[in-house]
Design a protein around this motif. Structure first.
Motif, PDB file in Angstrom:
ATOM      1  N   SER A 202      -4.210  17.767  -3.350  1.00 52.61           N
ATOM      2  CA  SER A 202      -4.695  17.007  -4.933  1.00 52.61           C
ATOM      3  C   SER A 202      -3.787  16.099  -5.234  1.00 52.61           C
ATOM      4  CB  SER A 202      -5.471  17.987  -5.562  1.00 52.61           C
ATOM      5  OG  SER A 202      -6.430  18.887  -5.163  1.00 52.61           O
ATOM      6  N   TYR A 203      -3.715  14.741  -5.132  1.00 53.06           N
ATOM      7  CA  TYR A 203      -2.821  13.905  -5.733  1.00 53.06           C
ATOM      8  C   TYR A 203      -2.794  13.771  -7.396  1.00 53.06           C
ATOM      9  CZ  TYR A 203      -3.155  13.658  -0.800  1.00 53.06           C
ATOM     10  OH  TYR A 203      -3.202  14.039   0.645  1.00 53.06           O
ATOM     11  N   PRO A 204      -2.063  13.937  -8.151  1.00 52.46           N
ATOM     12  CA  PRO A 204      -1.900  13.627  -9.571  1.00 52.46           C
ATOM     13  C   PRO A 204      -2.294  12.260  -9.760  1.00 52.46           C
ATOM     14  CG  PRO A 204      -0.319  15.343  -9.037  1.00 52.46           C
ATOM     15  CD  PRO A 204      -0.794  14.494  -7.759  1.00 52.46           C
ATOM     16  N   SER A 205      -1.597  11.483  -9.069  1.00 54.97           N
ATOM     17  CA  SER A 205      -1.672   9.771  -9.519  1.00 54.97           C
ATOM     18  C   SER A 205      -3.048   9.372  -9.039  1.00 54.97           C
ATOM     19  CB  SER A 205      -0.754   9.214  -8.664  1.00 54.97           C
ATOM     20  OG  SER A 205      -0.980   9.212  -7.338  1.00 54.97           O
ATOM     21  N   SER A 206      -3.980  10.169  -8.233  1.00 64.48           N
ATOM     22  CA  SER A 206      -5.263   9.379  -8.235  1.00 64.48           C
ATOM     23  C   SER A 206      -6.350  10.351  -8.657  1.00 64.48           C
ATOM     24  CB  SER A 206      -5.504   9.408  -6.483  1.00 64.48           C
ATOM     25  OG  SER A 206      -5.576  10.405  -6.060  1.00 64.48           O
ATOM     26  N   SER A 208      -7.308  10.959 -11.944  1.00 65.14           N
ATOM     27  CA  SER A 208      -8.472  10.262 -12.763  1.00 65.14           C
ATOM     28  C   SER A 208      -9.173   9.339 -12.393  1.00 65.14           C
ATOM     29  CB  SER A 208      -7.171   9.716 -13.909  1.00 65.14           C
ATOM     30  OG  SER A 208      -6.797   8.669 -13.493  1.00 65.14           O
ATOM     31  N   TYR A 209      -8.870   8.682 -11.268  1.00 62.98           N
ATOM     32  CA  TYR A 209      -9.763   7.496 -10.469  1.00 62.98           C
ATOM     33  C   TYR A 209     -10.592   8.383  -9.727  1.00 62.98           C
ATOM     34  CZ  TYR A 209      -6.002   4.338 -11.521  1.00 62.98           C
ATOM     35  OH  TYR A 209      -5.273   3.474 -12.052  1.00 62.98           O
ATOM     36  N   VAL A 210     -10.489   9.645  -9.237  1.00 63.55           N
ATOM     37  CA  VAL A 210     -11.594  10.329  -8.457  1.00 63.55           C
ATOM     38  C   VAL A 210     -12.317  11.063  -9.305  1.00 63.55           C
ATOM     39  CG1 VAL A 210     -11.713  12.678  -7.230  1.00 63.55           C
ATOM     40  CG2 VAL A 210      -9.997  10.832  -6.526  1.00 63.55           C
ATOM     41  N   ASN A 211     -11.863  11.486 -10.587  1.00 67.56           N
ATOM     42  CA  ASN A 211     -12.716  12.143 -11.701  1.00 67.56           C
ATOM     43  C   ASN A 211     -13.754  11.005 -12.306  1.00 67.56           C
ATOM     44  OD1 ASN A 211     -11.465  14.429 -11.205  1.00 67.56           O
ATOM     45  ND2 ASN A 211     -10.140  14.434 -12.802  1.00 67.56           N
ATOM     46  N   ARG A 212     -13.269   9.845 -12.328  1.00 68.80           N
ATOM     47  CA  ARG A 212     -14.093   8.722 -12.911  1.00 68.80           C
ATOM     48  C   ARG A 212     -15.109   8.136 -11.965  1.00 68.80           C
ATOM     49  NH1 ARG A 212      -9.474   6.914 -15.645  1.00 68.80           N
ATOM     50  NH2 ARG A 212      -9.594   4.999 -14.232  1.00 68.80           N
ATOM     51  N   PHE A 213     -14.912   8.562 -10.808  1.00 65.66           N
ATOM     52  CA  PHE A 213     -15.759   7.799  -9.553  1.00 65.66           C
ATOM     53  C   PHE A 213     -17.101   8.071 -10.006  1.00 65.66           C
ATOM     54  CE2 PHE A 213     -17.729   8.073  -5.437  1.00 65.66           C
ATOM     55  CZ  PHE A 213     -17.920   6.672  -5.058  1.00 65.66           C
ATOM     56  N   PHE A 504      -1.964   8.599   0.871  1.00 66.13           N
ATOM     57  CA  PHE A 504      -3.120   8.911   0.480  1.00 66.13           C
ATOM     58  C   PHE A 504      -3.734   8.908  -0.805  1.00 66.13           C
ATOM     59  CE2 PHE A 504      -3.864  12.084   4.365  1.00 66.13           C
ATOM     60  CZ  PHE A 504      -3.818  11.119   5.386  1.00 66.13           C
ATOM     61  N   ALA A 505      -2.771   9.048  -1.724  1.00 68.26           N
ATOM     62  CA  ALA A 505      -3.058   8.995  -3.148  1.00 68.26           C
ATOM     63  C   ALA A 505      -3.564   7.600  -3.321  1.00 68.26           C
ATOM     64  CB  ALA A 505      -1.889   9.377  -3.837  1.00 68.26           C
ATOM     65  N   GLN A 506      -2.777   6.585  -2.815  1.00 67.45           N
ATOM     66  CA  GLN A 506      -3.061   5.246  -3.027  1.00 67.45           C
ATOM     67  C   GLN A 506      -4.186   4.920  -2.494  1.00 67.45           C
ATOM     68  OE1 GLN A 506      -0.143   2.575  -0.942  1.00 67.45           O
ATOM     69  NE2 GLN A 506      -0.796   0.999  -2.239  1.00 67.45           N
ATOM     70  N   TRP A 507      -4.618   5.227  -1.258  1.00 67.88           N
ATOM     71  CA  TRP A 507      -5.651   5.018  -0.686  1.00 67.88           C
ATOM     72  C   TRP A 507      -7.012   5.594  -1.274  1.00 67.88           C
ATOM     73  CZ3 TRP A 507      -4.121   6.564   5.011  1.00 67.88           C
ATOM     74  CH2 TRP A 507      -3.236   5.441   5.508  1.00 67.88           C
ATOM     75  N   GLU A 508      -6.886   6.737  -1.883  1.00 76.75           N
ATOM     76  CA  GLU A 508      -8.005   7.421  -2.831  1.00 76.75           C
ATOM     77  C   GLU A 508      -8.308   6.321  -4.104  1.00 76.75           C
ATOM     78  OE1 GLU A 508      -7.916  12.203  -2.586  1.00 76.75           O
ATOM     79  OE2 GLU A 508      -7.156  11.088  -4.117  1.00 76.75           O
ATOM     80  N   VAL A 509      -7.177   5.849  -4.655  1.00 77.49           N
ATOM     81  CA  VAL A 509      -7.393   4.956  -5.781  1.00 77.49           C
ATOM     82  C   VAL A 509      -8.212   3.705  -5.380  1.00 77.49           C
ATOM     83  CG1 VAL A 509      -6.488   3.663  -7.443  1.00 77.49           C
ATOM     84  CG2 VAL A 509      -5.461   5.796  -6.979  1.00 77.49           C
TER      85      VAL A 509
END
Length: 597
Positions: A202-206, A208-213, A504-509
């Motif tokens: 689980s990547y902290p930097s991404s 918030s974007y995952v949660n708002r997806f 992976f964190a960047q690609w998740e965003v």
């Protein structure tokens, strides 16, 4: 209670428990009577609870009446077997941990020690070690696996001399299997668990974007079917290396240590014994073995070399019982040719497909295709594509063991994620556009694996390269470029792992903020397990695309259908820099072509 009463009740409880155990031991993992099967398992757990409690409370009397220690071990071993069986049916980690607790108790109390005088007891002891080894492997208890392997090897060697006239050939084969399986499984240093770790995956930097997806449709992931069939593939019992990796890849890593219970158990002389974790056989253990912070694991039907009809029946059962707004994952690892072999390819890329079907198989395929009336609309197989199938059995049975792409069309009435790992995987591209309700999402392996040093690794003995990328991307990258990891390189590999995590964190965003991603993929992104598979596929595709392969390059590349957006393509500004950083970190940039075509 008199000694006769104690003995009679004990034997009665043993007989009752064994009868109930026999009813559930060979039940299929998936059937139309799953509810009834669950009820039967509760009944057999209840029977063994009573039996275990009774022998604890009356241990002294039972010992005086001639109860052997191996009989106590056999009861505990059956309980461990029940826990493992329930884990395989439910994918709940508490059952796997429960099996480990009981098997460890048997080992620490040495219940089977002294079995050299009884061949039947020796067989029970050997079965105990084999079962404990699989549980320890699944829980990644490396030190315990090494200990069990050492003792298992010694026990097999000792058995031949202790019991003249008995070869123990089958147990020698089991020993060879588990040694090869463990060697292949630990060939590369495991820097992280194969299961999804809240800490590492689980990547902290991404987040918030995952949660708002938000997507027009978000699916739940609750069921999967995993199977593989390759000639001479590495396996232990009925677990192949590929399904072993995928099983863990689709589960959550427990966040706490294995729970230890220490109820008092009477010694043979009646005094208290604090030396053992014996456990209480009760579903109350679930409260201590379930992490409330983790979602439930998806249920998995793991089929070892199933017949095509069996595989389709299991998929149909799961599909019929799939809850609304849910996706089913089907993972198939099998060869498209009867030999089941593939060849590794150099960076120059001058090797070709390894084998073709015989002319007899070609004719059989032709006949079987002609007999099947449910051809794919507008995409009928041409006369040049009679090999468009997977082999799920020995070639002597011909077309009966062929799995065709259109065999799976009926299941596209529900959301389906299909992972095909085969040298004929691209044959399944024809599913796209032929679905019967939902757009199927496909992850298709390369037709041939790649490797810096051809012949350095045997695909049948080290598992599939594509599956390895989906389960352990850093280790698969190292295998590709011929790197061997060691404890001396831990700092370098930690840096490499950090590069992959940042990518992976960047690609998740990028994926979660996209407005152009196909709904077939978008509806999976809210599920961490499926999202991780997509990210690892992007990594795998980029690495293999940039690897120095050019001639007939398409056969060395994986494919996804529908296509993922261009902004996560191998040469994109989002993906390419991460692969360059990783290659530079590990000193293997020369293995890749980062510029030009």
């Amino acid at each position: 209670m008199s000694n006769n009463d104690v003995s009679g009740k004990f034997r009665g409880l043993v007989e009752s428990a064994e009868k109930k155990f026999a009813r559930v031991r060979d039940l299929p993992l998936y059937s139309t009577t799953r509810g009834q099967n669950s009820h039967n398992f509760h009944k057999v757990f209840s029977a063994y609870t009573k039996l275990w409690k009774f022998q604890q409370e009356n241990r002294r009397e039972l010992i005086e009446l001639g109860l052997h220690r191996w009989e106590i071990g056999e009861i505990a071993s059956r309980i461990g077997q029940l826990y493992y069986s329930q884990y395989m049916r439910s994918s709940e980690m508490r059952f796997l941990v429960g099996a480990y607790v009981f098997y460890e108790a048997i080992l620490s109390r040495r219940y089977f020690e002294g079995s050299e005088g009884d061949r039947g007891v020796r067989y029970k002891e050997l079965r105990f070690y084999a079962r404990f080894l699989m549980v320890a492997l699944l829980l990644n208890r490396v030190e315990m696996v090494d200990l069990l392997l050492e003792r298992f090897r010694g026990l097999v060697d000792e058995s031949t001399s202790c019991f003249p006239g008995t070869s123990f050939k089958e147990w020698k084969l089991v020993l060879q299997e588990v040694i090869q399986f463990n060697r292949s499984n630990s060939l590369y240093l495991n820097t992280r668990p194969l299961r999804y770790s809240l800490l590492l995956d689980s990547y902290p930097s991404s987040q918030s974007y995952v949660n708002r997806f938000h997507s027009k449709k978000v699916l739940k992931f609750r069921d999967a079917v995993l199977t593989s069939y390759h000639k001479n593939e590495v396996r232990f019992t009925e677990q192949t290396l590929d399904t072993f990796r995928m099983l863990q890849c689709l589960e959550w890593e427990p966040t706490g240590p294995i729970p230890q219970k220490h109820p008092l158990e009477l010694r043979e002389n009646g005094g208290p014994d604090h030396s053992i974790t014996s456990g209480i056989i009760d579903m109350k253990l679930a409260a201590d073995m379930t992490d409330p912070n983790l979602p439930p694991n998806p249920k998995k039907a793991i089929l070892y070399r199933p017949a095509v009809t069996q595989l389709l029946a299991v998929i149909a059962t799961i599909c019929a019982e799939l809850p609304p707004e849910s996706v089913m994952l089907v993972y198939l690892s099998a060869s498209g040719n009867h030999g089941g072999t593939t060849s590794y390819v150099e960076g120059s890329g001058n090797s070709k497909r390894s084998s073709k079907l015989s002319s007899n198989s070609h004719k059989t395929n032709n006949r079987d295709t002609a007999l099947r009336g449910n051809n794919i609309q507008h995409k009928e197989l041409s006369s040049q594509n009679y090999e468009n199938h997977l082999w799920l059995g020995p070639c002597k049975n011909g077309g009966a063991n062929f799995l065709y792409p259109d065999d799976l069309i009926p299941f596209t009435r529900r959301p389906l994620l299909l992972i095909i790992d085969s040298d004929n995987s691209h044959a399944f591209k024809v599913l796209h556009g032929a679905e019967r309700g939902e757009t199927a999402a496909l992850l298709l392996s390369p037709l041939n694996p790649s490797h810096k040093n051809p012949g350095a690794l045997d695909g049948t003995q080290n598992g599939s390269q594509f599956t390895f990328f989906l389960a352990a991307p850093l280790q698969a990258f190292c295998e590709l470029v011929g790197l061997k990891s060691s404890n001396d390189d831990l700092e370098v590999f930690d840096d490499a792992d950090s590069i992959i995590s940042a990518a992976f964190a960047q690609w998740e965003v990028t994926l979660c903020t996209s407005t152009s991603i196909d709904l077939a993929w978008a509806q999976f992104l809210s599920n961490p397990l499926l999202r991780r598979l997509i990210l690892r596929f992007i990594f795998c595709r980029a690495v293999l695309t940039l690897f120095c392969l050019r001639e007939n390059g398409d056969q060395y590349l994986p494919t996804c259908i529908p296509e993922l957006p261009e902004y996560v393509a191998p040469h994109s500004e989002v993906v390419l820099p991460s692969i360059i950083r990783l290659a530079n970190c590990l000193g293997v940039a020369g293995c890749f072509r980062f510029h030009g075509s």
